[in-house]
Design a protein around this motif. Structure first.
Motif, PDB file in Angstrom:
ATOM      1  N   ALA A 214      41.801   4.378  -0.519  1.00 22.12           N
ATOM      2  CA  ALA A 214      43.068   4.361  -1.255  1.00 22.12           C
ATOM      3  C   ALA A 214      43.035   5.273  -2.469  1.00 22.12           C
ATOM      4  O   ALA A 214      44.025   5.352  -3.209  1.00 22.12           O
ATOM      5  CB  ALA A 214      43.394   2.935  -1.683  1.00 22.12           C
ATOM      6  N   ASN A 215      41.899   5.951  -2.689  1.00 23.90           N
ATOM      7  CA  ASN A 215      41.731   6.871  -3.815  1.00 23.90           C
ATOM      8  C   ASN A 215      41.941   6.163  -5.153  1.00 23.90           C
ATOM      9  O   ASN A 215      42.653   6.646  -6.044  1.00 23.90           O
ATOM     10  CB  ASN A 215      42.705   8.055  -3.698  1.00 23.90           C
ATOM     11  N   ILE A 216      41.323   4.987  -5.297  1.00 24.17           N
ATOM     12  CA  ILE A 216      41.455   4.182  -6.516  1.00 24.17           C
ATOM     13  C   ILE A 216      40.090   4.047  -7.180  1.00 24.17           C
ATOM     14  O   ILE A 216      39.103   3.682  -6.533  1.00 24.17           O
ATOM     15  CB  ILE A 216      42.019   2.783  -6.187  1.00 24.17           C
ATOM     16  N   MET A 217      40.047   4.338  -8.462  1.00 30.53           N
ATOM     17  CA  MET A 217      38.851   4.150  -9.273  1.00 30.53           C
ATOM     18  C   MET A 217      39.033   2.856 -10.059  1.00 30.53           C
ATOM     19  O   MET A 217      39.839   2.801 -10.994  1.00 30.53           O
ATOM     20  CB  MET A 217      38.648   5.318 -10.232  1.00 30.53           C
ATOM     21  N   PRO A 218      38.331   1.777  -9.720  1.00 34.05           N
ATOM     22  CA  PRO A 218      38.600   0.476 -10.339  1.00 34.05           C
ATOM     23  C   PRO A 218      38.083   0.371 -11.768  1.00 34.05           C
ATOM     24  O   PRO A 218      37.159   1.069 -12.171  1.00 34.05           O
ATOM     25  CB  PRO A 218      37.859  -0.499  -9.417  1.00 34.05           C
ATOM     26  N   ILE A 219      38.704  -0.535 -12.522  1.00 32.88           N
ATOM     27  CA  ILE A 219      38.229  -0.903 -13.859  1.00 32.88           C
ATOM     28  C   ILE A 219      37.396  -2.170 -13.696  1.00 32.88           C
ATOM     29  O   ILE A 219      37.939  -3.255 -13.472  1.00 32.88           O
ATOM     30  CB  ILE A 219      39.411  -1.160 -14.816  1.00 32.88           C
ATOM     31  N   ILE A 220      36.087  -2.042 -13.788  1.00 30.94           N
ATOM     32  CA  ILE A 220      35.186  -3.167 -13.485  1.00 30.94           C
ATOM     33  C   ILE A 220      34.784  -3.863 -14.779  1.00 30.94           C
ATOM     34  O   ILE A 220      34.158  -3.270 -15.656  1.00 30.94           O
ATOM     35  CB  ILE A 220      33.936  -2.679 -12.728  1.00 30.94           C
ATOM     36  N   LEU A 221      35.162  -5.154 -14.870  1.00 30.82           N
ATOM     37  CA  LEU A 221      34.765  -5.952 -16.020  1.00 30.82           C
ATOM     38  C   LEU A 221      33.316  -6.420 -15.906  1.00 30.82           C
ATOM     39  O   LEU A 221      32.581  -6.439 -16.885  1.00 30.82           O
ATOM     40  CB  LEU A 221      35.670  -7.189 -16.134  1.00 30.82           C
ATOM     41  N   ALA A 222      32.931  -6.828 -14.702  1.00 36.24           N
ATOM     42  CA  ALA A 222      31.571  -7.347 -14.500  1.00 36.24           C
ATOM     43  C   ALA A 222      31.217  -7.316 -13.019  1.00 36.24           C
ATOM     44  O   ALA A 222      32.091  -7.380 -12.151  1.00 36.24           O
ATOM     45  CB  ALA A 222      31.449  -8.776 -15.025  1.00 36.24           C
ATOM     46  N   GLU A 223      29.921  -7.176 -12.758  1.00 37.26           N
ATOM     47  CA  GLU A 223      29.382  -7.279 -11.402  1.00 37.26           C
ATOM     48  C   GLU A 223      28.379  -8.434 -11.418  1.00 37.26           C
ATOM     49  O   GLU A 223      27.431  -8.417 -12.211  1.00 37.26           O
ATOM     50  CB  GLU A 223      28.683  -5.987 -10.988  1.00 37.26           C
ATOM     51  N   VAL A 224      28.569  -9.408 -10.550  1.00 38.55           N
ATOM     52  CA  VAL A 224      27.796 -10.646 -10.596  1.00 38.55           C
ATOM     53  C   VAL A 224      27.241 -10.954  -9.212  1.00 38.55           C
ATOM     54  O   VAL A 224      27.981 -10.915  -8.220  1.00 38.55           O
ATOM     55  CB  VAL A 224      28.681 -11.824 -11.072  1.00 38.55           C
ATOM     56  N   ASP A 225      25.938 -11.262  -9.130  1.00 35.78           N
ATOM     57  CA  ASP A 225      25.361 -11.557  -7.815  1.00 35.78           C
ATOM     58  C   ASP A 225      25.303 -13.043  -7.508  1.00 35.78           C
ATOM     59  O   ASP A 225      24.831 -13.445  -6.449  1.00 35.78           O
ATOM     60  CB  ASP A 225      23.959 -10.950  -7.675  1.00 35.78           C
ATOM     61  N   ASP A 226      25.786 -13.882  -8.426  1.00 33.87           N
ATOM     62  CA  ASP A 226      25.796 -15.327  -8.221  1.00 33.87           C
ATOM     63  C   ASP A 226      27.245 -15.793  -8.098  1.00 33.87           C
ATOM     64  O   ASP A 226      28.036 -15.650  -9.035  1.00 33.87           O
ATOM     65  CB  ASP A 226      25.110 -16.020  -9.402  1.00 33.87           C
ATOM     66  N   MET A 227      27.586 -16.363  -6.935  1.00 33.58           N
ATOM     67  CA  MET A 227      28.969 -16.766  -6.690  1.00 33.58           C
ATOM     68  C   MET A 227      29.413 -17.871  -7.647  1.00 33.58           C
ATOM     69  O   MET A 227      30.583 -17.955  -8.007  1.00 33.58           O
ATOM     70  CB  MET A 227      29.144 -17.218  -5.233  1.00 33.58           C
ATOM     71  N   ALA A 228      28.497 -18.737  -8.060  1.00 33.22           N
ATOM     72  CA  ALA A 228      28.866 -19.794  -8.991  1.00 33.22           C
ATOM     73  C   ALA A 228      29.276 -19.199 -10.346  1.00 33.22           C
ATOM     74  O   ALA A 228      30.245 -19.643 -10.964  1.00 33.22           O
ATOM     75  CB  ALA A 228      27.707 -20.770  -9.169  1.00 33.22           C
ATOM     76  N   MET A 229      28.551 -18.176 -10.797  1.00 33.80           N
ATOM     77  CA  MET A 229      28.913 -17.520 -12.044  1.00 33.80           C
ATOM     78  C   MET A 229      30.214 -16.737 -11.890  1.00 33.80           C
ATOM     79  O   MET A 229      31.063 -16.726 -12.786  1.00 33.80           O
ATOM     80  CB  MET A 229      27.779 -16.591 -12.491  1.00 33.80           C
ATOM     81  N   LEU A 230      30.391 -16.079 -10.736  1.00 31.57           N
ATOM     82  CA  LEU A 230      31.632 -15.338 -10.492  1.00 31.57           C
ATOM     83  C   LEU A 230      32.826 -16.283 -10.531  1.00 31.57           C
ATOM     84  O   LEU A 230      33.891 -15.949 -11.055  1.00 31.57           O
ATOM     85  CB  LEU A 230      31.544 -14.632  -9.142  1.00 31.57           C
ATOM     86  N   ARG A 231      32.642 -17.465  -9.997  1.00 23.05           N
ATOM     87  CA  ARG A 231      33.698 -18.486 -10.011  1.00 23.05           C
ATOM     88  C   ARG A 231      34.059 -18.877 -11.453  1.00 23.05           C
ATOM     89  O   ARG A 231      35.246 -18.984 -11.802  1.00 23.05           O
ATOM     90  CB  ARG A 231      33.204 -19.702  -9.231  1.00 23.05           C
ATOM     91  N   LEU A 232      33.030 -19.067 -12.300  1.00 24.17           N
ATOM     92  CA  LEU A 232      33.295 -19.439 -13.690  1.00 24.17           C
ATOM     93  C   LEU A 232      34.005 -18.318 -14.437  1.00 24.17           C
ATOM     94  O   LEU A 232      34.931 -18.558 -15.211  1.00 24.17           O
ATOM     95  CB  LEU A 232      31.988 -19.791 -14.389  1.00 24.17           C
ATOM     96  N   LEU A 233      33.570 -17.082 -14.217  1.00 29.99           N
ATOM     97  CA  LEU A 233      34.202 -15.947 -14.893  1.00 29.99           C
ATOM     98  C   LEU A 233      35.654 -15.768 -14.451  1.00 29.99           C
ATOM     99  O   LEU A 233      36.516 -15.402 -15.257  1.00 29.99           O
ATOM    100  CB  LEU A 233      33.414 -14.669 -14.621  1.00 29.99           C
ATOM    101  N   ALA A 234      35.922 -16.036 -13.174  1.00 31.21           N
ATOM    102  CA  ALA A 234      37.300 -15.922 -12.677  1.00 31.21           C
ATOM    103  C   ALA A 234      38.225 -16.886 -13.419  1.00 31.21           C
ATOM    104  O   ALA A 234      39.407 -16.568 -13.654  1.00 31.21           O
ATOM    105  CB  ALA A 234      37.336 -16.195 -11.177  1.00 31.21           C
ATOM    106  N   ARG A 235      37.691 -18.040 -13.784  1.00 29.55           N
ATOM    107  CA  ARG A 235      38.496 -19.030 -14.505  1.00 29.55           C
ATOM    108  C   ARG A 235      38.768 -18.605 -15.944  1.00 29.55           C
ATOM    109  O   ARG A 235      39.805 -18.940 -16.526  1.00 29.55           O
ATOM    110  CB  ARG A 235      37.766 -20.375 -14.530  1.00 29.55           C
ATOM    111  N   GLU A 236      37.798 -17.862 -16.536  1.00 33.28           N
ATOM    112  CA  GLU A 236      37.839 -17.613 -17.972  1.00 33.28           C
ATOM    113  C   GLU A 236      38.423 -16.262 -18.362  1.00 33.28           C
ATOM    114  O   GLU A 236      38.914 -16.108 -19.489  1.00 33.28           O
ATOM    115  CB  GLU A 236      36.420 -17.726 -18.554  1.00 33.28           C
ATOM    116  N   ARG A 237      38.369 -15.298 -17.467  1.00 31.49           N
ATOM    117  CA  ARG A 237      38.716 -13.927 -17.836  1.00 31.49           C
ATOM    118  C   ARG A 237      40.037 -13.492 -17.228  1.00 31.49           C
ATOM    119  O   ARG A 237      40.440 -13.945 -16.164  1.00 31.49           O
ATOM    120  CB  ARG A 237      37.618 -12.961 -17.381  1.00 31.49           C
ATOM    121  N   GLU A 238      40.709 -12.574 -17.916  1.00 28.97           N
ATOM    122  CA  GLU A 238      41.880 -11.914 -17.349  1.00 28.97           C
ATOM    123  C   GLU A 238      41.435 -10.987 -16.226  1.00 28.97           C
ATOM    124  O   GLU A 238      40.256 -10.668 -16.099  1.00 28.97           O
ATOM    125  CB  GLU A 238      42.612 -11.113 -18.433  1.00 28.97           C
ATOM    126  N   GLY A 239      42.375 -10.515 -15.433  1.00 30.85           N
ATOM    127  CA  GLY A 239      42.044  -9.628 -14.337  1.00 30.85           C
ATOM    128  C   GLY A 239      41.956 -10.407 -13.029  1.00 30.85           C
ATOM    129  O   GLY A 239      42.341 -11.576 -12.943  1.00 30.85           O
TER     130      GLY A 239
END
Length: 297
Positions: A214-239
């Motif tokens: 799609a020729n899109i360069m994303p704005i990456i807030l964080a890269e996380v290898d633990d799904m439990a942490m990714l779940r917590l960040l999804a609750r707390e952060r915008e985006g």
């Protein structure tokens, strides 16, 4: 066949738990040679070798692990007899040893184990770790199954079998967009910050390919290898966050997060990895339900 010699079984049980002839012999006040002879007699009686020698170590093989499980039950029964007669009964339980990748969805693990959770006759042992360590434990019969979101590599001499348990969609989720227009995929990813799994994740690789096309360069807030942490960040952060919906099922049900869109042609597979055994764990056989699952990969 003669009745099982429980003295031989007791000697085996001591060596198996000590992991060493030397320590077990010292504990039982026997010579190593005498103890070794007793183990050989038990192996002759059951018709199987129970240990493999790895360097200077004695390592239980599959038959040895089965024998140890039964030995534990036999000698535990003696304790139960005494406890029962003293008015303090102990219940016997079957054991299932499960390994799970540290990055694997906890919700998926619970769904897989749910038929056994809470059963008074079942003891669940769940260990987390990386793929290499868990497969090593599986091969040594210290685990009955490994749960993962990728299959074990199959080679000519590989002992592993991969059971595909489920295939889950992958979505972009985030907090409710109060006062904002409906999310547009993939256009809004030009400006919307992203929380992503790490580059080690198969779904991340597939998602990056979608963005590249799609020729899109994303704005990456964080890269996380633990799904439990990714779940917590999804609750707390915008985006928005890239996850299989099962990972954030509770948040979606509660309205804390909403599913903006599903990513076309991107899925996450869940596997149960086992080894071929002469003595399969019957608890595991019930969970895998071979007749209903797709063929092993």
């Amino acid at each position: 066949m003669r009745n099982l010699n429980f003295n031989h079984l007791r000697y085996f049980w001591a060596v198996a738990h000590e992991g060493s002839l030397t320590r077990a012999a010292a504990q039982m006040n026997l010579s190593q040679s005498a103890l070794s002879v007793q183990i050989q007699k038990l192996e002759h009686q059951v018709g199987h070798q129970l240990f493999d020698r790895v360097g200077r170590k004695l390592v239980l093989n599959e038959a040895g692990q089965i024998a140890l499980d039964y030995a534990d039950t036999v000698f535990k029964a003696g304790d139960e007899l005494l406890s029962t007669l003293r008015g303090r009964p102990i219940d016997s339980r079957q054991v299932l040893r499960v390994g799970a990748l540290t990055t694997l969805s906890r919700n998926f693990q619970l769904e897989f184990l749910r038929p056994l959770v809470g059963r008074p006759d079942v003891e669940l042992i769940v260990r987390s770790g990386n793929m290499r360590d868990l497969l090593a434990q599986l091969e040594m019969h210290a685990l009955d199954v490994v749960l993962a979101n990728k299959p074990a590599q199959r080679e000519a001499r590989s002992p592993f079998r991969n059971h595909l348990l489920n295939e889950q969609p992958v979505s972009l989720v985030g907090r409710p967009r109060t006062g904002k227009a409906m999310f547009r995929f993939p256009e809004d990813l030009r400006t919307e910050p992203l929380l992503l799994p790490s580059l080690d994740s198969d779904i991340r690789v597939a998602f990056d390919r979608v963005l590249e096309l799609a020729n899109i360069m994303p704005i990456i807030l964080a890269e996380v290898d633990d799904m439990a942490m990714l779940r917590l960040l999804a609750r707390e952060r915008e985006g928005v966050t890239l996850v299989p919906p099962i990972v954030v099922r509770d948040e979606l049900d509660a309205g804390i997060l909403v599913e903006h869109c599903r990513i076309p042609e991107v899925t996450e597979n869940f596997y149960a990895i086992v080894t071929k055994r002469r003595f399969p764990n019957q608890l595991l056989s019930g969970l895998l339900n071979d007749d209903a699952e797709p063929p092993s990969q």
